[in-house]
Design a protein around this motif. Structure first.
Motif, PDB file in Angstrom:
ATOM      1  N   VAL A  15       0.897  -1.046  -0.022  1.00  0.00           N
ATOM      2  CA  VAL A  15       0.015   0.105  -0.045  1.00  0.00           C
ATOM      3  C   VAL A  15       0.826   1.277  -0.117  1.00  0.00           C
ATOM      4  O   VAL A  15       0.491   2.459  -0.421  1.00  0.00           O
ATOM      5  CB  VAL A  15      -1.063   0.054   1.065  1.00  0.00           C
ATOM      6  CG1 VAL A  15      -2.108  -0.877   0.974  1.00  0.00           C
ATOM      7  CG2 VAL A  15      -0.372  -0.191   2.599  1.00  0.00           C
ATOM      8  N   VAL A  16       1.970   1.142   0.612  1.00  0.00           N
ATOM      9  CA  VAL A  16       3.056   2.346   0.491  1.00  0.00           C
ATOM     10  C   VAL A  16       4.393   1.671   0.145  1.00  0.00           C
ATOM     11  O   VAL A  16       4.755   0.625   0.688  1.00  0.00           O
ATOM     12  CB  VAL A  16       2.879   2.850   1.671  1.00  0.00           C
ATOM     13  CG1 VAL A  16       3.024   2.125   2.929  1.00  0.00           C
ATOM     14  CG2 VAL A  16       4.028   4.245   1.799  1.00  0.00           C
ATOM     15  N   GLU A  17       5.013   2.402  -0.444  1.00  0.00           N
ATOM     16  CA  GLU A  17       6.379   1.621  -1.103  1.00  0.00           C
ATOM     17  C   GLU A  17       7.258   1.713   0.253  1.00  0.00           C
ATOM     18  O   GLU A  17       7.522   2.473   1.116  1.00  0.00           O
ATOM     19  CB  GLU A  17       7.141   2.608  -1.895  1.00  0.00           C
ATOM     20  CG  GLU A  17       8.597   1.975  -2.163  1.00  0.00           C
ATOM     21  CD  GLU A  17       9.210   2.445  -3.393  1.00  0.00           C
ATOM     22  OE1 GLU A  17      10.386   2.481  -3.426  1.00  0.00           O
ATOM     23  OE2 GLU A  17       8.754   2.934  -4.415  1.00  0.00           O
ATOM     24  N   PRO A  18       7.622   0.553   0.763  1.00  0.00           N
ATOM     25  CA  PRO A  18       8.568   0.231   2.065  1.00  0.00           C
ATOM     26  C   PRO A  18       9.926   0.827   1.714  1.00  0.00           C
ATOM     27  O   PRO A  18      10.456   0.937   0.696  1.00  0.00           O
ATOM     28  CB  PRO A  18       8.699  -1.389   2.113  1.00  0.00           C
ATOM     29  CG  PRO A  18       8.351  -1.863   0.713  1.00  0.00           C
ATOM     30  CD  PRO A  18       7.856  -0.824  -0.010  1.00  0.00           C
ATOM     31  N   PRO A  19      10.542   1.653   2.824  1.00  0.00           N
ATOM     32  CA  PRO A  19       9.868   1.482   4.162  1.00  0.00           C
ATOM     33  C   PRO A  19       8.899   2.935   4.074  1.00  0.00           C
ATOM     34  O   PRO A  19       9.380   3.884   3.753  1.00  0.00           O
ATOM     35  CB  PRO A  19      10.975   2.105   5.160  1.00  0.00           C
ATOM     36  CG  PRO A  19      12.185   2.531   4.240  1.00  0.00           C
ATOM     37  CD  PRO A  19      11.649   1.828   2.878  1.00  0.00           C
ATOM     38  N   GLY A  20       7.520   2.634   4.722  1.00  0.00           N
ATOM     39  CA  GLY A  20       6.666   3.600   4.917  1.00  0.00           C
ATOM     40  C   GLY A  20       7.022   4.704   5.986  1.00  0.00           C
ATOM     41  O   GLY A  20       8.045   4.193   6.699  1.00  0.00           O
ATOM     42  N   PRO A  21       6.253   5.477   6.347  1.00  0.00           N
ATOM     43  CA  PRO A  21       6.832   6.647   7.770  1.00  0.00           C
ATOM     44  C   PRO A  21       6.890   5.787   8.817  1.00  0.00           C
ATOM     45  O   PRO A  21       7.824   6.164   9.401  1.00  0.00           O
ATOM     46  CB  PRO A  21       5.567   7.501   7.350  1.00  0.00           C
ATOM     47  CG  PRO A  21       4.466   7.121   6.490  1.00  0.00           C
ATOM     48  CD  PRO A  21       5.084   5.744   5.661  1.00  0.00           C
ATOM     49  N   LYS A  22       5.805   4.953   9.061  1.00  0.00           N
ATOM     50  CA  LYS A  22       5.778   4.427  10.455  1.00  0.00           C
ATOM     51  C   LYS A  22       6.996   3.515  10.529  1.00  0.00           C
ATOM     52  O   LYS A  22       7.825   3.225  11.616  1.00  0.00           O
ATOM     53  CB  LYS A  22       4.587   3.501  10.824  1.00  0.00           C
ATOM     54  CG  LYS A  22       3.549   4.538  10.956  1.00  0.00           C
ATOM     55  CD  LYS A  22       2.230   3.686  11.321  1.00  0.00           C
ATOM     56  CE  LYS A  22       1.093   4.360  11.753  1.00  0.00           C
ATOM     57  NZ  LYS A  22      -0.088   3.803  11.436  1.00  0.00           N
ATOM     58  N   SER A  23       7.329   2.692   9.419  1.00  0.00           N
ATOM     59  CA  SER A  23       8.701   1.956   9.593  1.00  0.00           C
ATOM     60  C   SER A  23       9.909   2.614   9.657  1.00  0.00           C
ATOM     61  O   SER A  23      10.694   2.555  10.603  1.00  0.00           O
ATOM     62  CB  SER A  23       8.658   1.202   8.156  1.00  0.00           C
ATOM     63  OG  SER A  23       7.810  -0.122   8.151  1.00  0.00           O
ATOM     64  N   ARG A  24      10.049   3.731   8.948  1.00  0.00           N
ATOM     65  CA  ARG A  24      11.258   4.521   9.021  1.00  0.00           C
ATOM     66  C   ARG A  24      11.314   5.020  10.458  1.00  0.00           C
ATOM     67  O   ARG A  24      12.506   5.071  10.872  1.00  0.00           O
ATOM     68  CB  ARG A  24      11.129   5.755   7.932  1.00  0.00           C
ATOM     69  CG  ARG A  24      11.294   5.477   6.486  1.00  0.00           C
ATOM     70  CD  ARG A  24      11.665   6.751   5.684  1.00  0.00           C
ATOM     71  NE  ARG A  24      10.660   7.563   5.775  1.00  0.00           N
ATOM     72  CZ  ARG A  24       9.653   7.809   4.828  1.00  0.00           C
ATOM     73  NH1 ARG A  24       9.462   6.733   3.904  1.00  0.00           N
ATOM     74  NH2 ARG A  24       8.754   8.839   5.007  1.00  0.00           N
ATOM     75  N   GLU A  25      10.096   5.443  11.125  1.00  0.00           N
ATOM     76  CA  GLU A  25      10.303   5.828  12.557  1.00  0.00           C
ATOM     77  C   GLU A  25      11.176   4.929  13.433  1.00  0.00           C
ATOM     78  O   GLU A  25      12.246   5.178  14.274  1.00  0.00           O
ATOM     79  CB  GLU A  25       9.218   6.430  12.905  1.00  0.00           C
ATOM     80  CG  GLU A  25       9.014   7.236  14.374  1.00  0.00           C
ATOM     81  CD  GLU A  25       7.736   7.494  14.737  1.00  0.00           C
ATOM     82  OE1 GLU A  25       6.672   7.783  13.812  1.00  0.00           O
ATOM     83  OE2 GLU A  25       7.458   7.352  15.771  1.00  0.00           O
ATOM     84  N   LEU A  26      10.567   3.553  13.421  1.00  0.00           N
ATOM     85  CA  LEU A  26      11.056   2.652  14.023  1.00  0.00           C
ATOM     86  C   LEU A  26      12.479   2.139  13.599  1.00  0.00           C
ATOM     87  O   LEU A  26      13.375   1.864  14.673  1.00  0.00           O
ATOM     88  CB  LEU A  26      10.019   1.286  14.255  1.00  0.00           C
ATOM     89  CG  LEU A  26       8.714   1.860  14.865  1.00  0.00           C
ATOM     90  CD1 LEU A  26       7.736   0.405  14.495  1.00  0.00           C
ATOM     91  CD2 LEU A  26       8.960   1.847  16.549  1.00  0.00           C
ATOM     92  N   LEU A  27      12.592   2.094  12.358  1.00  0.00           N
ATOM     93  CA  LEU A  27      13.915   1.865  11.968  1.00  0.00           C
ATOM     94  C   LEU A  27      15.089   2.889  12.394  1.00  0.00           C
ATOM     95  O   LEU A  27      16.185   2.329  12.832  1.00  0.00           O
ATOM     96  CB  LEU A  27      14.033   1.670  10.408  1.00  0.00           C
ATOM     97  CG  LEU A  27      13.481   0.473   9.990  1.00  0.00           C
ATOM     98  CD1 LEU A  27      13.130   0.782   8.310  1.00  0.00           C
ATOM     99  CD2 LEU A  27      14.382  -0.681   9.807  1.00  0.00           C
ATOM    100  N   GLY A  28      14.666   4.069  12.412  1.00  0.00           N
ATOM    101  CA  GLY A  28      15.500   5.248  12.924  1.00  0.00           C
ATOM    102  C   GLY A  28      15.979   4.941  14.562  1.00  0.00           C
ATOM    103  O   GLY A  28      16.771   5.106  15.011  1.00  0.00           O
TER     104      GLY A  28
END
Ligand SMILES: Cc1ncc(COP(=O)(O)O)c(C=O)c1O
Length: 444
Positions: A15-28
């Motif tokens: 639904v959104v090209e990974p990493p999406g915004p929430k993923s980016r936050e947790l990855l960070g």
């Protein structure tokens, strides 16, 4: 199959090209606090919300098809309802019991014993590497000798005790390695074998190595199919040949089933394809369905071990044992037959894709749900960049797949054994499109 598979049947859904915004936050946040030495988040730039069956959902709502299964751990699928019930039941009872018997411990042992053709004694360990360390220790104790014959491409862990037996140099850079305890011989890797009679070339090397070091060799340690070394299936007769050599020279045969075991190849243990009996077997990964548990099983008549021969606080954890008992109970003949039949179908389909898109250049091999797809540029020149590009392209399209191999150029199919065929079909379509894209880039 009476195991209830709970995969999300619409997968893959991006639904959104990974990493999406929430993923980016947790990855960070992870990158900020954890070690810089992590591996998998470099390939799969995503944070996970939940996983079911053969599907994984990220925190942004993408649903991935999981062909990694936690590196051949989730053989019965993520969050399997049957395994979950067994663990939940155990949660009501006891979570940690040292070596003191519990019902679940004894039930696990009985079930485990029923999967083998030899009468085992079991020593619980905590990880795959710990199991391999203990296995070598037992072989040394039995023979009062030190050296172990191991193979090119082998992976038995990266603890100080196992690193010398593992092949790949990249893991050895960081710690002193006592390689002098290992005698390295070629694994029968047909695709890359220089000798026409690959099988006998390898068996001969094993026998010569023992002959030359007869006073020092405790045993031979082997993976029935090379795992990290490239999903290499040896020719039929390899394990039987090793068994004969071990008997002839009175050395111990250790079979490392950490990756190949628990139904992955269509038999409960991969060595059963050749009908041999190891002296010692190591198991871990899928046996606990994601709850850490591992063990060494050794032939009852091999040796007696003294008190406190091998230790570790968490050995034989009751939650792992409850999961393990349920896993082994559910490795039914029906499921194993499915793994063999569907695995063959998958291998054929991978080969068709190889023929169609790469002119048959790649090498496809495997048994059951343990299939390797070796990428080469031209002739047999390894293509690690193409392999990384494939992982990335598959990931962007919603399929998780990872690599292995001594040249980092083998994609490995290690999906849960319960993956519905519909999802396998979709995964193959994605694989085909990804390969097309990567091949196009190669020639442009
Ligand atoms: C065949 C084999 N042996 C041993 C190990 C080490 O297991 P662990 O990572 O649990 O220490 C692995 C891990 O991939 C393996 O594939």
């Amino acid at each position: 199959m009476d195991l209830r598979d709970n995969s999300i049947l619409e997968a893959p859904t991006v639904v959104v090209e990974p990493p999406g915004p929430k993923s980016r936050e947790l990855l960070g946040a992870q990158e900020d606090m954890e070690t810089t030495s992590l591996n998998y988040p470099k390939y799969f730039r995503v944070a996970i919300r939940e996983a079911r069956g053969s599907t994984v959902v990220d925190v942004d709502g993408n649903v991935f098809l999981d062909w990694v299964a936690g590196i051949a751990v989730m053989n019965l699928g993520h969050n399997n309802p049957t395994i979950r019930e067994a663990v939940e039941k155990q949660l009501d009872s006891i979570w940690h019991s040292l070596e003191i018997p519990t019902e679940v411990r004894v039930e696990f042992l009985k079930r485990f014993r029923s999967t083998l053709s030899f009468e085992p004694r079991v020593l619980f360990t905590t990880t795959g590497a710990d199991a391999c360390e203990a296995a070598v220790k037992i072989a040394r104790w039995k023979t009062k000798k030190k050296k172990v014959i191991v193979f090119e491409g082998a992976y038995h862990g990266i603890t100080a005790g196992t690193l010398g037996f593992t092949y790949q140099g990249e893991y050895k850079r960081f710690t002193p390695v006592y390689d002098d305890q290992a005698i390295r011989v070629p694994y029968p890797y047909q695709f890359r074998c220089k000798d026409e009679d690959c099988l006998n070339h390898s068996l001969h090397a094993v026998e010569e190595a023992i002959k030359l070091n007869a006073d020092e060799v405790a045993g031979v340690m082997v993976e029935p199919i090379l795992g990290e070394g490239g999903y290499v299936v040896p020719p039929v007769g390899f394990l039987r040949g090793l068994r004969e050599i071990a008997d002839r020279w009175n050395v111990v045969l250790i079979v490392d089933e950490v990756q190949s075991g628990v139904g992955r190849t269509g038999k409960v243990w991969a060595h059963q394809w050749e009908g041999i009996e190891p002296d010692i077997m190591c198991a871990s990964k899928a046996i606990g369905s994601g709850i850490p548990i591992s063990l060494v099983a050794y032939r009852r008549d091999l040796t007696d071990l003294p008190r406190a021969f091998h230790l570790g606080t968490y050995r034989g954890n009751p939650l792992g044992l409850a999961a393990g008992k349920a896993v082994l109970e559910n490795l039914t003949e029906d499921l194993l037959e499915r793994v063999r039949a569907v695995g063959e179908m998958m291998k054929t389909r991978f080969q068709e894709i190889n023929e169609e898109i790469s002119g048959g250049r790649m090498d496809v091999r495997g048994r059951g749900f343990m299939i390797g797809f070796e990428l080469v540029k031209e002739e047999k020149r390894p293509w690690p960049e193409g392999t990384t590009a494939m992982i990335d392209s598959l990931f962007k399209r919603g399929v998780l797949m990872y690599k292995c191999g001594i040249h980092n150029n083998v994609l490995r199919f290690m999906a849960p054994l319960t993956t519905p065929e519909k999802l396998l079909d979709r995964g193959l379509q994605v694989f085909s499109s990804a390969l097309e894209e990567v091949e196009r880039r190669r020639t442009s």
